[in-house]
Design a protein around this motif. Structure first.
Motif, PDB file in Angstrom:
ATOM      1  N   VAL A  66       0.844  -1.199   0.000  1.00 48.94           N
ATOM      2  CA  VAL A  66       0.000   0.000   0.000  1.00 48.94           C
ATOM      3  C   VAL A  66       0.881   1.251   0.000  1.00 48.94           C
ATOM      4  O   VAL A  66       0.659   2.189  -0.778  1.00 48.94           O
ATOM      5  CB  VAL A  66      -0.945   0.002   1.216  1.00 48.94           C
ATOM      6  N   ALA A  67       1.870   1.267   0.869  1.00 50.81           N
ATOM      7  CA  ALA A  67       2.767   2.425   0.949  1.00 50.81           C
ATOM      8  C   ALA A  67       3.527   2.625  -0.353  1.00 50.81           C
ATOM      9  O   ALA A  67       3.719   3.765  -0.808  1.00 50.81           O
ATOM     10  CB  ALA A  67       3.737   2.252   2.114  1.00 50.81           C
ATOM     11  N   ALA A  68       3.968   1.521  -0.975  1.00 53.27           N
ATOM     12  CA  ALA A  68       4.708   1.626  -2.235  1.00 53.27           C
ATOM     13  C   ALA A  68       3.826   2.175  -3.348  1.00 53.27           C
ATOM     14  O   ALA A  68       4.265   3.019  -4.148  1.00 53.27           O
ATOM     15  CB  ALA A  68       5.271   0.256  -2.620  1.00 53.27           C
ATOM     16  N   ALA A  69       2.581   1.697  -3.429  1.00 52.26           N
ATOM     17  CA  ALA A  69       1.658   2.197  -4.454  1.00 52.26           C
ATOM     18  C   ALA A  69       1.362   3.670  -4.242  1.00 52.26           C
ATOM     19  O   ALA A  69       1.271   4.450  -5.204  1.00 52.26           O
ATOM     20  CB  ALA A  69       0.368   1.375  -4.434  1.00 52.26           C
ATOM     21  N   LEU A  70       1.219   4.062  -2.991  1.00 51.71           N
ATOM     22  CA  LEU A  70       0.958   5.469  -2.689  1.00 51.71           C
ATOM     23  C   LEU A  70       2.171   6.331  -3.032  1.00 51.71           C
ATOM     24  O   LEU A  70       2.026   7.429  -3.597  1.00 51.71           O
ATOM     25  CB  LEU A  70       0.588   5.617  -1.218  1.00 51.71           C
ATOM     26  N   ASP A  71       3.360   5.853  -2.727  1.00 52.68           N
ATOM     27  CA  ASP A  71       4.581   6.596  -3.056  1.00 52.68           C
ATOM     28  C   ASP A  71       4.686   6.821  -4.563  1.00 52.68           C
ATOM     29  O   ASP A  71       5.077   7.904  -5.014  1.00 52.68           O
ATOM     30  CB  ASP A  71       5.815   5.848  -2.555  1.00 52.68           C
ATOM     31  N   PHE A 121       2.227   6.957  -6.723  1.00 56.00           N
ATOM     32  CA  PHE A 121       1.215   7.948  -7.101  1.00 56.00           C
ATOM     33  C   PHE A 121       1.682   9.357  -6.735  1.00 56.00           C
ATOM     34  O   PHE A 121       1.559  10.291  -7.532  1.00 56.00           O
ATOM     35  CB  PHE A 121      -0.096   7.630  -6.396  1.00 56.00           C
ATOM     36  N   LEU A 122       2.235   9.520  -5.536  1.00 59.52           N
ATOM     37  CA  LEU A 122       2.682  10.837  -5.093  1.00 59.52           C
ATOM     38  C   LEU A 122       3.839  11.359  -5.939  1.00 59.52           C
ATOM     39  O   LEU A 122       3.930  12.572  -6.184  1.00 59.52           O
ATOM     40  CB  LEU A 122       3.093  10.775  -3.627  1.00 59.52           C
ATOM     41  N   ALA A 123       4.680  10.452  -6.419  1.00 57.71           N
ATOM     42  CA  ALA A 123       5.767  10.871  -7.310  1.00 57.71           C
ATOM     43  C   ALA A 123       5.196  11.441  -8.602  1.00 57.71           C
ATOM     44  O   ALA A 123       5.701  12.436  -9.134  1.00 57.71           O
ATOM     45  CB  ALA A 123       6.693   9.686  -7.607  1.00 57.71           C
ATOM     46  N   GLY A 124       4.126  10.826  -9.107  1.00 57.56           N
ATOM     47  CA  GLY A 124       3.482  11.336 -10.308  1.00 57.56           C
ATOM     48  C   GLY A 124       2.831  12.687 -10.074  1.00 57.56           C
ATOM     49  O   GLY A 124       2.870  13.564 -10.950  1.00 57.56           O
ATOM     50  N   VAL A 125       2.238  12.863  -8.900  1.00 53.19           N
ATOM     51  CA  VAL A 125       1.621  14.149  -8.563  1.00 53.19           C
ATOM     52  C   VAL A 125       2.695  15.232  -8.507  1.00 53.19           C
ATOM     53  O   VAL A 125       2.498  16.343  -9.016  1.00 53.19           O
ATOM     54  CB  VAL A 125       0.882  14.050  -7.212  1.00 53.19           C
ATOM     55  N   ALA A 126       3.843  14.895  -7.906  1.00 55.11           N
ATOM     56  CA  ALA A 126       4.932  15.883  -7.785  1.00 55.11           C
ATOM     57  C   ALA A 126       5.441  16.294  -9.161  1.00 55.11           C
ATOM     58  O   ALA A 126       5.738  17.466  -9.405  1.00 55.11           O
ATOM     59  CB  ALA A 126       6.057  15.317  -6.935  1.00 55.11           C
ATOM     60  N   CYS A 127       5.509  15.334 -10.076  1.00 57.50           N
ATOM     61  CA  CYS A 127       6.024  15.633 -11.414  1.00 57.50           C
ATOM     62  C   CYS A 127       5.057  16.513 -12.207  1.00 57.50           C
ATOM     63  O   CYS A 127       5.482  17.295 -13.068  1.00 57.50           O
ATOM     64  CB  CYS A 127       6.258  14.329 -12.185  1.00 57.50           C
ATOM     65  N   SER A 128       3.751  16.374 -11.910  1.00 57.58           N
ATOM     66  CA  SER A 128       2.755  17.133 -12.658  1.00 57.58           C
ATOM     67  C   SER A 128       2.468  18.490 -12.055  1.00 57.58           C
ATOM     68  O   SER A 128       1.746  19.301 -12.636  1.00 57.58           O
ATOM     69  CB  SER A 128       1.453  16.331 -12.761  1.00 57.58           C
ATOM     70  N   ALA A 129       3.014  18.732 -10.843  1.00 51.42           N
ATOM     71  CA  ALA A 129       2.716  20.004 -10.157  1.00 51.42           C
ATOM     72  C   ALA A 129       3.425  21.177 -10.820  1.00 51.42           C
ATOM     73  O   ALA A 129       4.484  21.022 -11.419  1.00 51.42           O
ATOM     74  CB  ALA A 129       3.138  19.880  -8.699  1.00 51.42           C
TER      75      ALA A 129
END
Length: 216
Positions: A201-206, A208-216
């Motif tokens: 769960v933590a790995a999948a969330l990490d 996703f968050l990496a993708g959010v950071a790249c799109s910010a």
């Protein structure tokens, strides 16, 4: 820690059958997001508002009267309509992240899959109630129905938890199909010990968050 500034909030849901560890992993996800500096609203379905929580009690209560699949589904979406309009959408508009225990994927699984309601009815109701508002990420915790039921055998069971294994086999089949067909859904093997599930769960969330950071 300085809070991140986002143009809009993100909507994350956690899905799965009975006994898969949703409660523990919901707390884990909330903690990870909070440590990253996000303003997180944790909620659930059915529920999330006073009215929706009252509908939840109606849905879960054991009763002698048979509840038809359509009546059950309409109650679910009545609660969801209130929840989306008064809680989820305002929070996302304010830039908060919304973490929700179940959403419309559950209705496809439980009411269409488990109860046999036509999926087209769920699709139409979803279009009316939340239109294009779907989760940005859905983590689906998967385990065989018999294992999940064995894990909750000692708890006081509500109207859904008291169903037979065959019902939950149908629920699981729809969940797994949605995990294959919906790109936002990440399936995680919840048949293993909880520590391993939480790692995934933590790995999948990490990721996703990496993708959010790249799109910010």
């Amino acid at each position: 820690m300085k809070r991140r500034v986002e143009q809009r909030g993100r909507f994350i849901t956690l899905e799965g059958g009975e006994g898969v560890g949703k409660t523990t992993n919901l707390r884990l996800i909330g903690d990870i997001l909070a440590r990253r500096g996000y303003d997180v609203l944790v909620t659930r379905e059915p529920g999330g508002t006073p009215l929706a929580e009252e509908i939840r009690e109606v849905l879960l209560a054991r009763r002698d009267e048979q509840v038809t699949p359509l009546a059950e589904t309409l109650l679910v979406f009545a609660a969801r309509a209130q929840h989306v309009q008064t809680v989820i959408e305002p929070a996302l508009a304010d830039g908060r992240w919304v973490l929700c225990d179940r959403f419309t994927d559950s209705t496809f699984a439980y009411q269409a899959g488990g109860r046999g309601l036509a999926p087209a009815i769920v699709e139409q109701l979803a279009a009316w109630v939340h239109d294009a508002r779907w989760p940005d990420l859905t983590l689906y915790l998967d385990a065989p129905a018999a294992l999940g039921m064995a894990r909750i055998a000692d708890r006081d069971q509500d109207r859904f938890e008291g169903e037979r294994t065959a019902f939950f086999d149908r629920v699981r089949a729809v969940y797994r199909e949605r995990a294959r067909s919906e790109g936002r859904v990440v399936e995680i093997d919840a048949s293993r010990p909880l520590a391993y599930v939480s790692e995934d769960v933590a790995a999948a969330l990490d990721l996703f968050l990496a993708g959010v950071a790249c799109s910010a």
